[in-house]
Write an enzyme that holds these catalytic residues in place. Structure first.
Site, short mmCIF file in Angstrom:
data_model
loop_
_atom_site.label_atom_id
_atom_site.label_comp_id
_atom_site.label_asym_id
_atom_site.label_seq_id
_atom_site.Cartn_x
_atom_site.Cartn_y
_atom_site.Cartn_z
N SER A 186 2.34 -5.62 12.19
CA SER A 186 2.07 -4.19 12.35
C SER A 186 1.01 -3.73 11.36
CB SER A 186 3.38 -3.45 12.09
OG SER A 186 3.12 -2.10 11.85
N TYR A 205 11.52 -1.53 7.04
CA TYR A 205 10.94 -2.14 8.25
C TYR A 205 9.57 -2.74 7.94
CZ TYR A 205 7.96 -2.31 12.32
OH TYR A 205 7.04 -2.73 13.25
N LYS A 230 8.04 -6.82 7.93
CA LYS A 230 6.83 -7.34 8.59
C LYS A 230 5.94 -8.06 7.57
CE LYS A 230 7.68 -6.32 12.77
NZ LYS A 230 7.95 -7.40 13.73
#
Ligand code: UDP
Length: 335
Positions: free
Chosen positions: A125, A150, A154
């Protein structure tokens, strides 16, 4: 026929990628535990493609069950989507997020070693860049400490995969998505947000559908032309196609290094207000909205320099914002 394992293949980006894979004549094995997807998506995939991917209801944290998938299938390449993805929730449930996103990845990487799978695409991302100092954002922009758990999963994921690639005969492409939106033109698959949507587009479509009373535009005091924040919205089908390009590059040994990183965006930034206007124009309707305070953790502006993907993968985003927003609305109407 090459057999591709798609983890999270019934999810939003996963399902669109499975459709593209099947249409390009790959054989597909899906691993998805339905934690944020529905089994009927599988029937929709069959309806669109007239082909039948294999599906295992397996949680990646369950290493034993995951091994069985590899025992039963000779896998040529992996596209790894399966992960929890709600930014706000990740702050409330850090242990669950680390466990799911990191243990799941580690179990999968163990299988790549045990079953000798050399081609691996990772769903990453643009959050890894945080608020970049320079726009558009190139792949060389320094990574910033992510704001959310989150985002950290990643970034850690990218590092773990890179460490594995640096000591083994393992080729990987890390794809850093900007903001995926829209739905398949058939309106048979699309995004299925759980509960109140966090992301802009599902909130907009649900407001237009009368499910939500009013959209809150988070912040109109950003240093941008209209004061609302800027993102790079990329059509999910265009995004899905980039995965096939990356995968094919790895399978054909065309990669120039065993870790490649590509930004996947359109290269064009749009403000929240512009998105709302484009949605109204594209679908000829009105969306109730109000301006609300900024959302914690949000950055002002992010859009990609996607020229590397164009040069190396021969891929570029083709679909206009309005067209994306038409597909998003067509999908919403079916729900
Ligand atoms: N946004 C908004 N209202 C919403 C949801 C999102 O104004 O109900 C804004 C958000 O502040 C950001 C942009 O829309 O500027 C995109 O947000 P999204 O959550 O879709 O993606 P993000 O860029 O945060 O990953």
């Amino acid at each position: 026929m090459r057999k591709i394992l798609v983890t999270g293949g019934l999810g939003y980006i996963g399902s669109h990628t499975v459709v593209e894979l099947l249409e390009q004549n790959f054989e597909v094995v899906i691993v998805d535990d339905l934690s944020n997807s529905k089994q009927w998506i599988l029937d929709r995939i069959k309806k669109i493609t007239n082909k039948e991917p294999k599906w295992y209801n397996v949680d990646l944290k369950n290493s034993e069950n995951l091994n069985l998938v590899f025992e039963e299938n000779k896998i040529d390449g992996i596209i790894h989507f399966a992960a929890y993805k709600a930014v706000g929730e990740s702050q409330q449930k850090p242990v669950e997020y680390y466990e799911n996103n990191i243990i799941g990845l580690l179990n999968l990487l163990k299988c790549t070693q045990k079953y000798d799978v050399k081609s691996f695409i990772f769903s990453s991302s643009c959050t890894v860049y945080g608020q970049a100092d320079e726009l558009p954002i190139t792949e060389n922009a320094p990574l910033k400490k992510p704001e959310s758990v989150y985002g950290k999963t990643k970034q850690f994921g990218e590092e773990i995969i890179s460490d594995v690639a640096s000591i083994s005969n393992f080729n990987t492409i890390l794809l850093r998505y900007f903001n995926p939106i829209g739905a398949h033109p058939s309106a048979l698959i699309g995004e299925l947000p759980l509960g109140i949507p966090n992301n802009l587009i599902p909130f907009v479509t649900q407001t237009a559908a009368g499910i939500r009373k009013e959209l809150s535009i988070f912040g109109n005091d950003y240093p941008t032309l209209d004061g609302t924040a800027i993102r790079d919205y990329i059509y999910v089908v265009d995004l899905a196609k980039a995965h096939i390009k990356g995968l094919t590059r790895l399978l054909n040994n065309e990669n120039s290094s065993n870790i490649e990183i590509y930004n996947l965006g359109t290269g064009k930034g749009s403000s929240v207000k512009e998105v709302v206007d484009a949605f109204e124009n594209a679908n000829n309707l009105k969306v109730n909205y109000k301006y609300a305070p900024r959302r914690e953790g949000d950055i002002t502006s992010a859009y990609a320099d996607a020229s590397l993907a164009k040069e190396q993968l021969n891929w570029e985003a083709k679909t206009s914002l309005e067209e994306c927003l038409r597909t998003a609305w067509n999908w919403q109407k079916t729900l």
